[in-house]
Design a protein around this motif. Structure first.
Motif, PDB file in Angstrom:
ATOM      1  N   GLN A   1      34.516   7.331 -14.067  1.00 15.55           N
ATOM      2  CA  GLN A   1      33.356   6.542 -14.485  1.00 15.55           C
ATOM      3  C   GLN A   1      33.427   6.193 -15.974  1.00 15.55           C
ATOM      4  OE1 GLN A   1      30.271   9.229 -13.190  1.00 15.55           O
ATOM      5  NE2 GLN A   1      29.934   8.103 -11.274  1.00 15.55           N
TER       6      GLN A   1
ATOM      7  N   PHE B   1      33.532   2.516 -17.595  1.00 15.42           N
ATOM      8  CA  PHE B   1      32.579   2.155 -18.644  1.00 15.42           C
ATOM      9  C   PHE B   1      33.296   1.449 -19.803  1.00 15.42           C
ATOM     10  CE2 PHE B   1      30.567   3.659 -22.673  1.00 15.42           C
ATOM     11  CZ  PHE B   1      29.400   2.914 -22.590  1.00 15.42           C
TER      12      PHE B   1
ATOM     13  N   TYR C   1      31.207  -0.703 -27.092  1.00 17.43           N
ATOM     14  CA  TYR C   1      30.349  -0.061 -26.091  1.00 17.43           C
ATOM     15  C   TYR C   1      29.437   1.014 -26.711  1.00 17.43           C
ATOM     16  CZ  TYR C   1      33.346  -2.342 -22.658  1.00 17.43           C
ATOM     17  OH  TYR C   1      34.027  -3.256 -21.915  1.00 17.43           O
TER      18      TYR C   1
ATOM     19  N   GLN D   1      25.671   1.675 -25.747  1.00 16.98           N
ATOM     20  CA  GLN D   1      25.469   1.038 -24.446  1.00 16.98           C
ATOM     21  C   GLN D   1      25.146   2.114 -23.403  1.00 16.98           C
ATOM     22  OE1 GLN D   1      25.499  -2.396 -24.029  1.00 16.98           O
ATOM     23  NE2 GLN D   1      25.641  -2.328 -26.273  1.00 16.98           N
TER      24      GLN D   1
ATOM     25  N   LEU E   1      25.413   4.216 -19.939  1.00 13.18           N
ATOM     26  CA  LEU E   1      26.227   4.666 -18.824  1.00 13.18           C
ATOM     27  C   LEU E   1      25.279   5.413 -17.890  1.00 13.18           C
ATOM     28  CD1 LEU E   1      28.791   5.202 -17.264  1.00 13.18           C
ATOM     29  CD2 LEU E   1      29.287   7.119 -18.765  1.00 13.18           C
TER      30      LEU E   1
END
Length: 354
Positions: free
Chosen positions: A70, A74, A117, A120, A122
């Protein structure tokens, strides 16, 4: 402590003792051979990194359930060394994810690109990212896993010197506690042994958890759905406890079917349950049994203000209600009896009699 065993079969049996209780602590049992292989692989990676000059970023604030795959997804568009193998999820002292991870990129450009990112989301969390040099990343791993024997010995020597007096004091206190509580512990062990013998329950099926911070409206079905969605496969008995007034206390006890289900359930600690965040901790079967004994409650209304607890106890006893656990007489704001009382009873059969 390090323990050498004579065969792989003995090693497999020893690993089954992970998270077992040695009073008063739960112990962790892990394969030291795997740790040595990881250390060798890390040293080999360090040698290769000299020419490739990879960059490392630290990610903080990750969901505890986040996996290496994951995290790679991402960071879409940024090439990670060895894919998910280039992601190191940091573990806490209980062996659970701490919410941080270190990611190793192939090039400087990939590391710079990944910083877009920062902040950001997740899943349901905002992720913080910061640059780290290769040396910083290895230093983090050294602190966490014991990268070299010399660093580990130096660190342990300093800690032992600094904390020696505190440890000796704790040992003295623990010795006193063991001496004082020895009879109680023996009784508890005998009680657990008798329960296991009566119920014929295998040791591996004795996995219980406690959920705290539940909403008062939460039902057994809500708890079952919460655990099922969290990938707990075998959800057994569910007990929601009540307070002195017969209302839900916010705590629930659940028996799960296997050691794997127990580990999965513990990963749900501090996750959302409706509009609240609940705590999930492991408890022993004795606590669930205790909770089960106190879940039956009745309310008496229209009582005289002169009625005392002894009067209520005698009233119920004369009616063949024998297992009266607790009596609470409700009062008004001015401290006078309201005419209501709540009684905890030891079994559902006694509730029917009442």
């Amino acid at each position: 402590a390090n323990v050498w065993v004579s065969s792989k079969e003995d090693l497999d049996k020893a690993l089954l003792c992970d998270k077992e209780l040695i009073e008063p602590r739960y112990i962790n049992v892990s394969n030291a051979n795997e740790a040595l292989q990881i250390e060798r692989k890390r040293e080999q990676t360090k040698d290769r990194s000299t020419s490739a000059n990879p960059k490392i970023l630290k990610l903080s604030g990750l969901p505890w359930s986040a996996t290496c795959e994951q995290i790679c997804d991402f960071l879409f568009g940024c090439e990670v060394v060895d894919g998910p193998g280039g992601v190191k999820i940091e573990m806490n002292e209980r062996g659970q994810p701490s919410g941080s991870a270190f990611v190793q990129f192939k090039t400087n450009a990939d590391a710079e690109n990944a910083l877009k990112y920062n902040k950001q989301k997740l899943a349901d969390r905002y992720v913080d990212m910061e640059k780290m040099t290769t040396e910083d990343g290895e230093a983090k791993e050294t602190k966490e896993d014991g990268d070299t024997k010399e660093n580990k010995e130096d660190r342990e020597a300093k800690e032992n010197k600094k904390d020696r007096e505190a440890k000796e004091q704790n040992e003295d206190e623990n010795a006193k506690e063991y001496k004082i509580d020895e009879e109680e512990k023996e009784k508890k062990e005998d009680g657990v042994a008798k329960e296991n013998k009566r119920g014929g329950e295998a040791k591996e099926n004795n996995f219980c958890i406690k959920l705290s911070g539940l909403a008062r409206k939460a039902t057994q079905a809500d708890i079952f759905d919460f655990l099922s969605v969290g990938h707990v496969k075998q959800v057994g008995e569910i007990v929601i406890t009540v307070n002195g007034k017969g209302k839900p206390s916010g705590d629930g006890f659940v028996k799960v079917g296997s050691k794997e289900d127990l580990k999965v359930a513990l990963c749900l600690n501090d996750t959302a349950f409706g509009n609240r965040r609940v705590e999930v901790h492991q408890v022993d079967l004795a606590q669930l049994e205790k909770a089960r004994k106190h879940i039956f409650c009745i309310k008496l209304s229209c009582l005289s203000r002169k009625v005392k607890k002894n009067d209520i106890s005698k009233f119920l006893s004369d009616g063949n209600v024998k297992q009266v656990v607790e009596i609470v007489i409700n009062v008004n704001k001015d401290g006078t009896p309201s005419g209501d009382a709540f009684v905890k009873i030891g079994s559902v059969e006694e509730v029917k009699v009442a």
